[in-house]
Design a protein around this motif. Structure first.
Motif, mmCIF file in Angstrom:
data_model
loop_
_atom_site.group_PDB
_atom_site.id
_atom_site.type_symbol
_atom_site.label_atom_id
_atom_site.label_comp_id
_atom_site.label_asym_id
_atom_site.label_seq_id
_atom_site.Cartn_x
_atom_site.Cartn_y
_atom_site.Cartn_z
ATOM 1 N N THR A 1 40.413 43.725 61.983
ATOM 2 C CA THR A 1 39.027 43.443 61.636
ATOM 3 C C THR A 1 38.628 44.289 60.425
ATOM 4 O O THR A 1 39.332 45.243 60.048
ATOM 5 N N ALA A 2 37.488 43.946 59.830
ATOM 6 C CA ALA A 2 37.007 44.718 58.686
ATOM 7 C C ALA A 2 36.769 46.173 59.076
ATOM 8 O O ALA A 2 37.078 47.101 58.310
ATOM 9 N N GLY A 3 36.245 46.383 60.290
ATOM 10 C CA GLY A 3 36.016 47.740 60.757
ATOM 11 C C GLY A 3 37.317 48.509 60.951
ATOM 12 O O GLY A 3 37.406 49.696 60.637
ATOM 13 N N GLN A 4 38.320 47.827 61.477
ATOM 14 C CA GLN A 4 39.614 48.476 61.658
ATOM 15 C C GLN A 4 40.254 48.823 60.321
ATOM 16 O O GLN A 4 40.855 49.889 60.167
ATOM 17 N N ARG A 5 40.118 47.930 59.349
ATOM 18 C CA ARG A 5 40.700 48.207 58.035
ATOM 19 C C ARG A 5 40.033 49.414 57.384
ATOM 20 O O ARG A 5 40.688 50.250 56.771
ATOM 21 N N LEU A 6 38.695 49.519 57.520
ATOM 22 C CA LEU A 6 38.006 50.674 56.958
ATOM 23 C C LEU A 6 38.415 51.960 57.686
ATOM 24 O O LEU A 6 38.543 53.022 57.072
ATOM 25 N N GLY A 7 38.604 51.857 59.014
ATOM 26 C CA GLY A 7 39.073 53.017 59.769
ATOM 27 C C GLY A 7 40.451 53.459 59.311
ATOM 28 O O GLY A 7 40.717 54.656 59.142
ATOM 29 N N ASP A 8 41.334 52.495 59.084
ATOM 30 C CA ASP A 8 42.666 52.826 58.575
ATOM 31 C C ASP A 8 42.571 53.396 57.164
ATOM 32 O O ASP A 8 43.320 54.312 56.797
ATOM 33 N N GLY A 9 41.657 52.849 56.367
ATOM 34 C CA GLY A 9 41.473 53.360 55.013
ATOM 35 C C GLY A 9 40.996 54.802 55.015
ATOM 36 O O GLY A 9 41.420 55.614 54.186
ATOM 37 N N LEU A 10 40.113 55.148 55.967
ATOM 38 C CA LEU A 10 39.641 56.525 56.070
ATOM 39 C C LEU A 10 40.790 57.456 56.434
ATOM 40 O O LEU A 10 40.910 58.562 55.879
ATOM 41 N N GLN A 11 41.643 57.021 57.346
ATOM 42 C CA GLN A 11 42.793 57.842 57.716
ATOM 43 C C GLN A 11 43.716 58.060 56.514
ATOM 44 O O GLN A 11 44.195 59.168 56.265
ATOM 45 N N GLU A 12 43.945 56.991 55.748
ATOM 46 C CA GLU A 12 44.799 57.111 54.568
ATOM 47 C C GLU A 12 44.159 58.030 53.529
ATOM 48 O O GLU A 12 44.842 58.830 52.878
ATOM 49 N N LEU A 13 42.835 57.933 53.372
ATOM 50 C CA LEU A 13 42.126 58.789 52.424
ATOM 51 C C LEU A 13 42.264 60.253 52.813
ATOM 52 O O LEU A 13 42.531 61.119 51.958
ATOM 53 N N LEU A 14 42.110 60.557 54.085
ATOM 54 C CA LEU A 14 42.239 61.930 54.555
ATOM 55 C C LEU A 14 43.668 62.432 54.395
ATOM 56 O O LEU A 14 43.894 63.588 54.016
ATOM 57 N N ARG A 15 44.645 61.572 54.677
ATOM 58 C CA ARG A 15 46.050 61.975 54.539
ATOM 59 C C ARG A 15 46.351 62.346 53.092
ATOM 60 O O ARG A 15 46.979 63.366 52.811
ATOM 61 N N ARG A 16 45.886 61.521 52.172
ATOM 62 C CA ARG A 16 46.148 61.801 50.761
ATOM 63 C C ARG A 16 45.448 63.074 50.307
ATOM 64 O O ARG A 16 46.009 63.859 49.539
ATOM 65 N N TYR A 17 44.244 63.271 50.778
ATOM 66 C CA TYR A 17 43.508 64.471 50.383
ATOM 67 C C TYR A 17 44.210 65.727 50.881
ATOM 68 O O TYR A 17 44.410 66.686 50.127
ATOM 69 N N LEU A 18 44.602 65.731 52.143
ATOM 70 C CA LEU A 18 45.254 66.908 52.697
ATOM 71 C C LEU A 18 46.609 67.152 52.041
ATOM 72 O O LEU A 18 47.026 68.294 51.843
#
Length: 434
Positions: free
Chosen positions: A259-276
């Motif tokens: 779902t769109a919500g799931q994709r944004l949730g996955d995107g947030l996880q990817e964003l945090l992974r890249r930042y860390l």
């Protein structure tokens, strides 16, 4: 023509009481009602088309003039405060009951009557002549009343005149929309100044209202993320998340079912992974902050039991811990020579090894995934926990989503999960040996 009233005494010689003289407007209204009552319902079948059209326009104008007279009466009632004298809480309440008018409409009529009497002379004149309807007069009064305090009498005069000009063409609904930008027409410079001031005030309020909270869901392993962000931060978040939350291309397994919500949730996880992983974050206790999991070495190697997140103490399965450990720094804590010691295992795909993997795989090595190398993690084809070496020949890069696949299932594809790897194998080997 002036009329004369003759009073005749009765048999007892007593003169009757003189009749009370009516106001000319009251007499006119009474005669109009009587005359119209005699003509209604009208027989219009013989009226030509152009005359019928003119009649409609004239009746609309007459309605405006009648409303002007009604507003004059409402204004005088309000001046005398007859509503409170009769026991009502306000003029509007009294008018609503007297005329069986909706309370909201009665309040607007009282407000309009007051406005026409004090500041909207041109609008009052237009209504008196039937050039506009009472609904149009309300729109104009609302527009002028909403002008900012910085708008002086000249600006208000010009705005009222511009609204009356537009009223010749547009009906009240469209006129109201025009009214929201009328200041741009009559004084663009002032409008820009006020807009800049308003935007600054809005941004300041939004900044003061910012908040973000993370709370655990008592009925699941999930957490709630709630917040309110200012416009700039919101735009930054959307700019960062939307590319990471795009649907995956359709492959052999079909379209992306998230779902769109799931994709944004996955995107947030990817964003945090890249930042860390970027090393850009501030240090904490002398090290860059990362996810820290504590787990018994035997459980980690065997895939049994569970670990705990150091920051929150939340439990996490050994299986998920093993998947995260595939591209993480694993330290062993225990007793060495009678003292507590922390030792590190060398098992990260970094530096030249990481670059060689990216050159060879050219992105995620999982079948059907075309994520670029920057989106991917280095992974062991055979789990490092089970003796898999940290080498180019026994490693690959893959998108983090496939961390949810078991290491054994991923390893089943073998080292050549991308056809392109065979083609560039010799070049990679040459670079590796250089």
């Amino acid at each position: 023509m002036e009329t004369t009233t003759t009073l005749t005494a009765d048999a007892a010689g007593t003169m009757p009481a003189a009749p009370t003289a009516q106001h000319p407007l009251a007499v006119l209204v009474s005669r109009m009602r009587a005359r119209l009552g005699g003509e209604l319902p009208p027989v219009l079948w013989s009226m030509p088309d152009d005359e019928l059209t003119g009649l409609l326009v004239d009746l609309q104008s007459l309605a405006g003039q009648v409303d002007a007279a009604l507003l004059a009466g409402v204004r005088e009632v309000d001046r005398r405060d007859l509503g409170r004298t009769a026991g009502a809480t306000s003029t509007a309440k009294w008018i609503s009951g007297l005329l069986r008018m909706r309370p909201g409409q009665a309040s607007r009529r009282v407000k309009l009557a007051q406005g026409l009497d004090t500041s909207l002379v041109m609008t009052q004149t237009a209504l008196n002549t039937g050039a506009i309807s009472v609904e149009t007069a309300e729109v104009i009064a609302h527009t002028i009343g909403d002008l900012p305090a910085e708008a002086g009498p000249d600006v208000r005069f010009d705005a009222e005149q511009a609204m009356l000009d537009h009223a010749r063409i547009f009906h009240p609904h469209d006129l109201a929309r025009i009214g929201t930008t009328i200041l741009n027409t009559v004084d663009p410079e002032l409008a820009d100044q006020i807009l800049a001031k308003k935007l600054a005030a809005d941004e300041e309020r939004a900044a003061r209202a910012r908040e973000l909270s993370i709370s655990d869901d008592p009925y699941s392993r999930s957490s709630f993320l709630r917040g309110k962000l200012d416009p700039v931060t919101t735009d930054m978040l959307r700019t960062a998340l939307e590319p990471l939350g795009k649907p995956r291309p359709t492959d052999a397994d079909g379209p992306d079912t998230r779902t769109a919500g799931q994709r944004l949730g996955d995107g947030l996880q990817e964003l945090l992974r890249r930042y860390l992983n970027s090393g850009a974050s501030p240090s904490h206790a002398g090290e860059k902050p990362h996810l820290v999991i504590r787990i018994d070495a035997g459980n980690l190697a065997g895939g049994t039991g569970y670990g705990t997140l150091l920051r929150t103490g939340a439990p996490i399965s050994a299986h998920t811990t093993g998947l995260l450990a595939c591209d993480a720094k694993v330290s062993f804590w225990g007793t060495l020579n009678g003292e507590q010691a922390l030792t590190d295992g060398t098992r990260l795909f970094t530096g030249k090894t990481r670059r060689l993997l990216e050159l060879r795989d050219q992105g995620c090595a999982f079948p059907g995934c075309d994520r670029p190398p920057s989106w991917c993690e280095g992974h062991h084809v055979t789990s490092w926990l089970k003796g898999g070496p940290t080498t180019v020949g026994k490693g690959s890069v893959r998108y983090w989503v496939f961390s949810r696949w078991s290491i054994a299932a991923f390893s089943a594809y073998g080292p050549n999960v991308r056809a392109t790897r065979e083609a560039i194998g010799e070049n990679v080997a040459a670079i590796s040996s250089a």
